[in-house]
Design a protein around this motif. Sequence first.
Motif, PDB file in Angstrom:
ATOM      1  N   ASP A  54      -6.224   3.474 -21.039  1.00  0.00           N
ATOM      2  CA  ASP A  54      -5.095   3.061 -21.879  1.00  0.00           C
ATOM      3  C   ASP A  54      -3.951   4.070 -21.895  1.00  0.00           C
ATOM      4  O   ASP A  54      -2.873   3.768 -22.388  1.00  0.00           O
ATOM      5  CB  ASP A  54      -5.554   2.820 -23.320  1.00  0.00           C
ATOM      6  CG  ASP A  54      -6.407   1.578 -23.454  1.00  0.00           C
ATOM      7  OD1 ASP A  54      -6.363   0.719 -22.543  1.00  0.00           O
ATOM      8  OD2 ASP A  54      -7.126   1.450 -24.466  1.00  0.00           O
ATOM      9  N   CYS A  55      -4.171   5.250 -21.365  1.00  0.00           N
ATOM     10  CA  CYS A  55      -3.133   6.280 -21.384  1.00  0.00           C
ATOM     11  C   CYS A  55      -2.009   5.913 -20.410  1.00  0.00           C
ATOM     12  O   CYS A  55      -2.266   5.542 -19.263  1.00  0.00           O
ATOM     13  CB  CYS A  55      -3.718   7.638 -20.992  1.00  0.00           C
ATOM     14  SG  CYS A  55      -2.531   8.990 -21.137  1.00  0.00           S
ATOM     15  N   HIS A  71      -1.045  17.066 -22.308  1.00  0.00           N
ATOM     16  CA  HIS A  71      -0.814  15.735 -22.884  1.00  0.00           C
ATOM     17  C   HIS A  71      -2.034  14.839 -22.678  1.00  0.00           C
ATOM     18  O   HIS A  71      -2.549  14.250 -23.625  1.00  0.00           O
ATOM     19  CB  HIS A  71       0.424  15.088 -22.257  1.00  0.00           C
ATOM     20  CG  HIS A  71       0.565  13.644 -22.562  1.00  0.00           C
ATOM     21  ND1 HIS A  71       0.994  13.183 -23.788  1.00  0.00           N
ATOM     22  CD2 HIS A  71       0.307  12.545 -21.821  1.00  0.00           C
ATOM     23  CE1 HIS A  71       1.000  11.857 -23.777  1.00  0.00           C
ATOM     24  NE2 HIS A  71       0.587  11.456 -22.594  1.00  0.00           N
ATOM     25  N   PHE A  72      -2.499  14.735 -21.440  1.00  0.00           N
ATOM     26  CA  PHE A  72      -3.617  13.841 -21.152  1.00  0.00           C
ATOM     27  C   PHE A  72      -4.906  14.353 -21.788  1.00  0.00           C
ATOM     28  O   PHE A  72      -5.653  13.588 -22.390  1.00  0.00           O
ATOM     29  CB  PHE A  72      -3.795  13.672 -19.635  1.00  0.00           C
ATOM     30  CG  PHE A  72      -4.899  12.723 -19.281  1.00  0.00           C
ATOM     31  CD1 PHE A  72      -4.717  11.361 -19.404  1.00  0.00           C
ATOM     32  CD2 PHE A  72      -6.123  13.195 -18.836  1.00  0.00           C
ATOM     33  CE1 PHE A  72      -5.737  10.475 -19.085  1.00  0.00           C
ATOM     34  CE2 PHE A  72      -7.150  12.319 -18.517  1.00  0.00           C
ATOM     35  CZ  PHE A  72      -6.956  10.953 -18.639  1.00  0.00           C
ATOM     36  N   PHE A 103       0.579   6.399 -17.707  1.00  0.00           N
ATOM     37  CA  PHE A 103       0.641   7.313 -16.567  1.00  0.00           C
ATOM     38  C   PHE A 103       2.057   7.277 -16.008  1.00  0.00           C
ATOM     39  O   PHE A 103       2.467   6.276 -15.422  1.00  0.00           O
ATOM     40  CB  PHE A 103      -0.367   6.872 -15.499  1.00  0.00           C
ATOM     41  CG  PHE A 103      -0.440   7.799 -14.319  1.00  0.00           C
ATOM     42  CD1 PHE A 103      -1.255   8.909 -14.361  1.00  0.00           C
ATOM     43  CD2 PHE A 103       0.304   7.558 -13.185  1.00  0.00           C
ATOM     44  CE1 PHE A 103      -1.335   9.778 -13.273  1.00  0.00           C
ATOM     45  CE2 PHE A 103       0.231   8.410 -12.097  1.00  0.00           C
ATOM     46  CZ  PHE A 103      -0.591   9.518 -12.143  1.00  0.00           C
ATOM     47  N   TYR A 159      -4.936  13.776 -25.465  1.00  0.00           N
ATOM     48  CA  TYR A 159      -5.046  12.341 -25.731  1.00  0.00           C
ATOM     49  C   TYR A 159      -6.498  11.869 -25.630  1.00  0.00           C
ATOM     50  O   TYR A 159      -7.004  11.213 -26.541  1.00  0.00           O
ATOM     51  CB  TYR A 159      -4.161  11.568 -24.746  1.00  0.00           C
ATOM     52  CG  TYR A 159      -4.255  10.072 -24.875  1.00  0.00           C
ATOM     53  CD1 TYR A 159      -3.581   9.404 -25.887  1.00  0.00           C
ATOM     54  CD2 TYR A 159      -5.016   9.328 -23.994  1.00  0.00           C
ATOM     55  CE1 TYR A 159      -3.665   8.027 -26.016  1.00  0.00           C
ATOM     56  CE2 TYR A 159      -5.104   7.957 -24.107  1.00  0.00           C
ATOM     57  CZ  TYR A 159      -4.433   7.306 -25.119  1.00  0.00           C
ATOM     58  OH  TYR A 159      -4.535   5.937 -25.239  1.00  0.00           O
ATOM     59  N   VAL A 160      -7.183  12.204 -24.547  1.00  0.00           N
ATOM     60  CA  VAL A 160      -8.554  11.706 -24.380  1.00  0.00           C
ATOM     61  C   VAL A 160      -9.550  12.447 -25.267  1.00  0.00           C
ATOM     62  O   VAL A 160     -10.571  11.878 -25.650  1.00  0.00           O
ATOM     63  CB  VAL A 160      -9.024  11.731 -22.906  1.00  0.00           C
ATOM     64  CG1 VAL A 160      -8.202  10.791 -22.072  1.00  0.00           C
ATOM     65  CG2 VAL A 160      -9.027  13.107 -22.330  1.00  0.00           C
ATOM     66  N   LYS A 191     -10.311   4.685 -23.259  1.00  0.00           N
ATOM     67  CA  LYS A 191      -9.234   5.553 -23.741  1.00  0.00           C
ATOM     68  C   LYS A 191      -8.445   6.107 -22.550  1.00  0.00           C
ATOM     69  O   LYS A 191      -7.217   6.127 -22.561  1.00  0.00           O
ATOM     70  CB  LYS A 191      -9.822   6.696 -24.573  1.00  0.00           C
ATOM     71  CG  LYS A 191      -8.824   7.663 -25.124  1.00  0.00           C
ATOM     72  CD  LYS A 191      -8.244   7.158 -26.407  1.00  0.00           C
ATOM     73  CE  LYS A 191      -7.411   8.246 -27.051  1.00  0.00           C
ATOM     74  NZ  LYS A 191      -6.825   7.821 -28.280  1.00  0.00           N
ATOM     75  N   CYS A 192      -9.150   6.535 -21.516  1.00  0.00           N
ATOM     76  CA  CYS A 192      -8.482   7.046 -20.313  1.00  0.00           C
ATOM     77  C   CYS A 192      -7.633   5.963 -19.664  1.00  0.00           C
ATOM     78  O   CYS A 192      -6.507   6.216 -19.231  1.00  0.00           O
ATOM     79  CB  CYS A 192      -9.504   7.560 -19.314  1.00  0.00           C
ATOM     80  SG  CYS A 192     -10.397   9.018 -19.868  1.00  0.00           S
TER      81      CYS A 192
END
Length: 65
Positions: A37-38, A13-14, A40, A17-18, A34-35
């Motif tokens: 804004d994910c 997932h992570f 957690f 996303y990045v 971007k990291c």
Amino acid sequence: NPYYAQAFLMSRHFVDYVMQDAYGVKMPRADANKCNDCAFPLPPIKEQERIVRALQGILPLFSNL
């Protein structure tokens, strides 16, 4: 729990996303914003510990494949 955080940061997932906005060809780099804004997921510490124990029991099985 640092092992829980590590598991999330290594999750599909992570990473997916990045990598959507990663740049660089030989060594892709993720955008720091971007990291940040994910989302957690942060369950209670006991649940984090349960998840880590479950992963520690399962992941060695994959290294044998």
